[in-house]
Design an enzyme around this catalytic site. Structure first.
Site, mmCIF file in Angstrom:
data_model
loop_
_atom_site.group_PDB
_atom_site.id
_atom_site.type_symbol
_atom_site.label_atom_id
_atom_site.label_comp_id
_atom_site.label_asym_id
_atom_site.label_seq_id
_atom_site.Cartn_x
_atom_site.Cartn_y
_atom_site.Cartn_z
ATOM 1 N N GLU A 57 0.826 -1.207 0.000
ATOM 2 C CA GLU A 57 0.000 0.000 0.000
ATOM 3 C C GLU A 57 0.865 1.263 0.000
ATOM 4 O O GLU A 57 0.563 2.229 -0.691
ATOM 5 C CB GLU A 57 -0.937 0.010 1.214
ATOM 6 C CG GLU A 57 -1.914 -1.133 1.255
ATOM 7 C CD GLU A 57 -1.398 -2.374 1.982
ATOM 8 O OE1 GLU A 57 -2.229 -3.221 2.336
ATOM 9 O OE2 GLU A 57 -0.166 -2.502 2.200
ATOM 10 N N CYS A 85 -2.257 -3.013 7.394
ATOM 11 C CA CYS A 85 -1.786 -2.920 8.772
ATOM 12 C C CYS A 85 -1.994 -1.475 9.250
ATOM 13 O O CYS A 85 -2.309 -0.584 8.450
ATOM 14 C CB CYS A 85 -0.320 -3.320 8.849
ATOM 15 S SG CYS A 85 0.830 -2.108 8.136
#
Length: 159
Positions: A57, A85
């Site tokens: 990401e 996360c």
């Protein structure tokens, strides 16, 4: 705004994760889309860059910032093969993405040996007051299968 073809975009994220596995990286991929157009596609590059923050990401946000010449991703959606996360969730929030769709959960990643902080993104965004929408479980079976592909790869390196 065009309707989103969620399976198409997640399939591209899965392709990125498979590319990561073939390069000896961890099995995570993501894409960023704006108005039905691909902005950026990337995968985990932690070992490649020697950078513990080079999650799929984050590397994708960096590529999209260069492509868009902006740090404001309003109108964009991110697809990730795994639940982001807390670090990635924070980066997504700061980039002002409208939504994030993910496949496998943080618990699935933990089952494969990853040691992510086990704070669900939905809870993090709720407590933090993020406006980014979240939907999990998109193509979950295909995304969790990436962990098995990675576990059978001789080049794999956990972190």
């Amino acid at each position: 705004m065009r309707p989103m073809n969620h399976d198409h975009w997640m399939s591209l994220a899965i392709e990125q994760a498979r590319r990561a596995i073939s390069l000896g990286q961890s099995p995570f991929g993501s894409v960023i889309v704006r108005d039905g157009q691909l902005v950026a596609a990337n995968h985990n590059e932690v070992w490649l860059r020697g950078d513990p923050t080079a999650h799929a990401e984050v590397t994708n946000i960096r590529a999209a910032a260069a492509a868009l010449k902006s740090i404001d991703f309003s109108g964009c959606v991110l697809y990730s093969t795994c639940e982001p996360c807390p670090m990635c969730a924070s980066a997504i929030h700061w980039a002002k993405l409208d939504a994030v769709y993910y496949g496998a959960s943080i618990a699935d990643a933990a089952d494969a040996g990853f040691t992510e902080l086990r704070m669900p993104i939905e809870r993090l965004y709720e407590v933090g007051g993020s406006r980014t929408r979240v939907q999990g479980g998109l193509m979950r079976q295909e995304c969790t299968a990436l962990f098995q592909e990675w576990l059978t790869n001789d080049q794999r390196r956990p972190y």
